[in-house]
Enzyme design. Structure first.
Site, PDB file in Angstrom:
ATOM      1  N   ASN A   1      -4.715 -20.093 -13.284  1.00  0.00           N
ATOM      2  CA  ASN A   1      -4.247 -19.022 -12.406  1.00  0.00           C
ATOM      3  C   ASN A   1      -4.122 -19.613 -11.004  1.00  0.00           C
ATOM      4  OD1 ASN A   1      -3.878 -16.747 -10.861  1.00  0.00           O
ATOM      5  ND2 ASN A   1      -5.899 -15.862 -11.258  1.00  0.00           N
ATOM      6  N   TRP A   2      -2.885 -19.867 -10.586  1.00  0.00           N
ATOM      7  CA  TRP A   2      -2.683 -20.544  -9.302  1.00  0.00           C
ATOM      8  C   TRP A   2      -2.800 -19.592  -8.108  1.00  0.00           C
ATOM      9  CZ3 TRP A   2       2.182 -24.064 -10.596  1.00  0.00           C
ATOM     10  CH2 TRP A   2       1.817 -24.957 -11.604  1.00  0.00           C
ATOM     11  N   LYS A   3      -2.898 -18.313  -8.362  1.00  0.00           N
ATOM     12  CA  LYS A   3      -3.049 -17.310  -7.296  1.00  0.00           C
ATOM     13  C   LYS A   3      -1.979 -17.501  -6.209  1.00  0.00           C
ATOM     14  CE  LYS A   3      -7.872 -16.931  -8.556  1.00  0.00           C
ATOM     15  NZ  LYS A   3      -9.248 -16.671  -8.167  1.00  0.00           N
TER      16      LYS A   3
ATOM     17  N   HIS B   1      -6.514  -8.596 -12.879  1.00  0.00           N
ATOM     18  CA  HIS B   1      -7.430  -9.569 -12.263  1.00  0.00           C
ATOM     19  C   HIS B   1      -8.301  -8.857 -11.220  1.00  0.00           C
ATOM     20  CE1 HIS B   1      -8.875 -12.912  -9.863  1.00  0.00           C
ATOM     21  NE2 HIS B   1      -8.690 -13.643 -10.956  1.00  0.00           N
TER      22      HIS B   1
ATOM     23  N   GLU C   1      -9.122  -9.596  -8.326  1.00  0.00           N
ATOM     24  CA  GLU C   1      -8.548  -9.552  -6.971  1.00  0.00           C
ATOM     25  C   GLU C   1      -7.525  -8.436  -6.851  1.00  0.00           C
ATOM     26  OE1 GLU C   1      -7.534 -13.704  -6.935  1.00  0.00           O
ATOM     27  OE2 GLU C   1      -9.678 -14.157  -6.909  1.00  0.00           O
TER      28      GLU C   1
ATOM     29  N   GLU D   1     -14.358 -12.214 -16.605  1.00  0.00           N
ATOM     30  CA  GLU D   1     -14.534 -12.917 -15.339  1.00  0.00           C
ATOM     31  C   GLU D   1     -15.531 -12.156 -14.458  1.00  0.00           C
ATOM     32  OE1 GLU D   1     -10.954 -15.562 -14.361  1.00  0.00           O
ATOM     33  OE2 GLU D   1     -10.466 -13.568 -13.679  1.00  0.00           O
TER      34      GLU D   1
ATOM     35  N   GLY E   1     -14.434 -18.087  -7.641  1.00  0.00           N
ATOM     36  CA  GLY E   1     -14.224 -18.789  -6.376  1.00  0.00           C
ATOM     37  C   GLY E   1     -15.489 -19.026  -5.576  1.00  0.00           C
TER      38      GLY E   1
ATOM     39  N   SER F   1     -15.218 -19.991 -11.646  1.00  0.00           N
ATOM     40  CA  SER F   1     -15.716 -21.326 -11.269  1.00  0.00           C
ATOM     41  C   SER F   1     -15.833 -22.277 -12.458  1.00  0.00           C
ATOM     42  CB  SER F   1     -17.051 -21.205 -10.521  1.00  0.00           C
ATOM     43  OG  SER F   1     -16.877 -20.479  -9.316  1.00  0.00           O
TER      44      SER F   1
HETATM   45  P1  PGA Z   1     -12.008 -19.653  -9.988  1.00  0.00           P
HETATM   46  O1  PGA Z   1     -11.046 -18.406 -10.298  1.00  0.00           O
HETATM   47  O2  PGA Z   1     -11.912 -20.599 -11.158  1.00  0.00           O
HETATM   48  O3  PGA Z   1     -11.487 -20.251  -8.719  1.00  0.00           O
HETATM   49  O4  PGA Z   1     -13.392 -19.100  -9.841  1.00  0.00           O
HETATM   50  C1  PGA Z   1     -10.951 -17.875 -11.592  1.00  0.00           C
HETATM   51  C2  PGA Z   1     -10.014 -16.682 -11.601  1.00  0.00           C
HETATM   52  O5  PGA Z   1     -10.034 -15.904 -10.646  1.00  0.00           O
HETATM   53  O6  PGA Z   1      -9.219 -16.487 -12.557  1.00  0.00           O
END
Ligand code: PGA
Length: 250
Positions: free
Chosen positions: A9-11, A95, A97, A167, A173, A213
């Site tokens: 997931n490159w966000k 997600h 976020e 998640e 993150g 992470s």
């Molecule tokens: P992260 O993000 O690996 O940077 O913790 C995972 C995600 O949000 O899908």
């Protein structure tokens, strides 16, 4: 029996040229991987270029979100037919976020999942508790709510086109990964839920990824858990080498 799936997931990262460079390097690193499904999720602007770059390779394309309507007066949105048209096989939905910053709810997640399935896109449905929810013993309640809300009204066959990504929000993150035992516990709980909402067959066959992470250093012990079928990777997917290492740990 469940093919592992590792998705990056490159966000909100990578211009088109950066996305193509990352994809080109990744393609070379994972060219000989056959038993793992490899997925990348660039920003909308880079989807077409990344799709051209992965042509003929073992990498599949995902978007990071989708709107629930196919077309119309919805300024700024992108629909399932558009994602299919640009070459996506998958789409990440719900997600944390998006839930946290953009008002995504279980209801909107469910509508988006149905829109994706109607256009032959495979949803990666994200679920996960926040730190205070875990600390106050609400993890299972929150996961139950996210899972049952997100998949409401789907047939067994539709659900089997989906992937669930567990998640824990406190692990995204932050560098704080859930322990393999914590991940396994929730993944097993989700299979129990699926047995109740759908069937034993769905519970056994549906793939459940862990995210939060995930790095080359912790991927193998997470993947070794019996109910962990892959990873949704954020930060470590932004470099070809670290993402390829995770793919190869499966
Ligand atoms: P992260 O993000 O690996 O940077 O913790 C995972 C995600 O949000 O899908």
């Amino acid at each position: 029996m469940r093919t592992p799936i590792i998705a990056g997931n490159w966000k909100l990262n990578k211009t088109i040229s950066e996305a193509v460079a990352l994809t080109t390097a990744l393609k070379a690193s994972v060219a000989d991987v056959a038993d793992v499904e490899i997925v990348v999720a660039p920003a909308f602007t880079a989807l077409a270029a990344v799709n051209a770059t992965i042509a003929g390779s073992n990498i599949r394309l995902s978007a990071q979100d989708v709107y629930s309507e196919d077309s119309g007066a919805f300024t700024g949105e992108v629909s399932a037919p558009m994602l299919k048209d640009v070459g996506c096989d998958y789409v990440i939905i719900g997600h944390s976020e998006r839930r946290q910053y953009f008002g995504e709810t279980n209801e909107s997640v469910n509508q988006k999942v149905k829109a994706a399935l109607a256009h032959d896109l495979k949803p990666i449905i994200c679920v996960g508790e926040q730190l205070e929810e875990r600390e106050t013993g609400q993890t299972e309640t929150v996961i139950d709510d996210h899972v049952t809300g997100g998949i409401a009204g789907l047939s067994d066959a539709e659900l089997l086109s989906c992937v669930i990504a567990y998640e824990p929000v406190w692990a995204i993150g932050t560098g704080k990964t859930a322990t393999p035992a914590q991940a396994q516990e929730v993944h097993s709980f989700i299979r129990g839920l699926l047995r109740k909402t759908h069937s034993a067959e769905v519970a056994v066959q549906l793939r459940i990824q862990y995210g939060g992470s995930v790095k080359p250093e912790n991927a193998s012990e997470l993947m070794a858990q019996p109910d962990v079928d892959g990873a949704l990777v954020g930060g470590a997917s932004l470099e070809a080498e670290s993402f390829a290492q995770i793919v190869k740990f499966v």
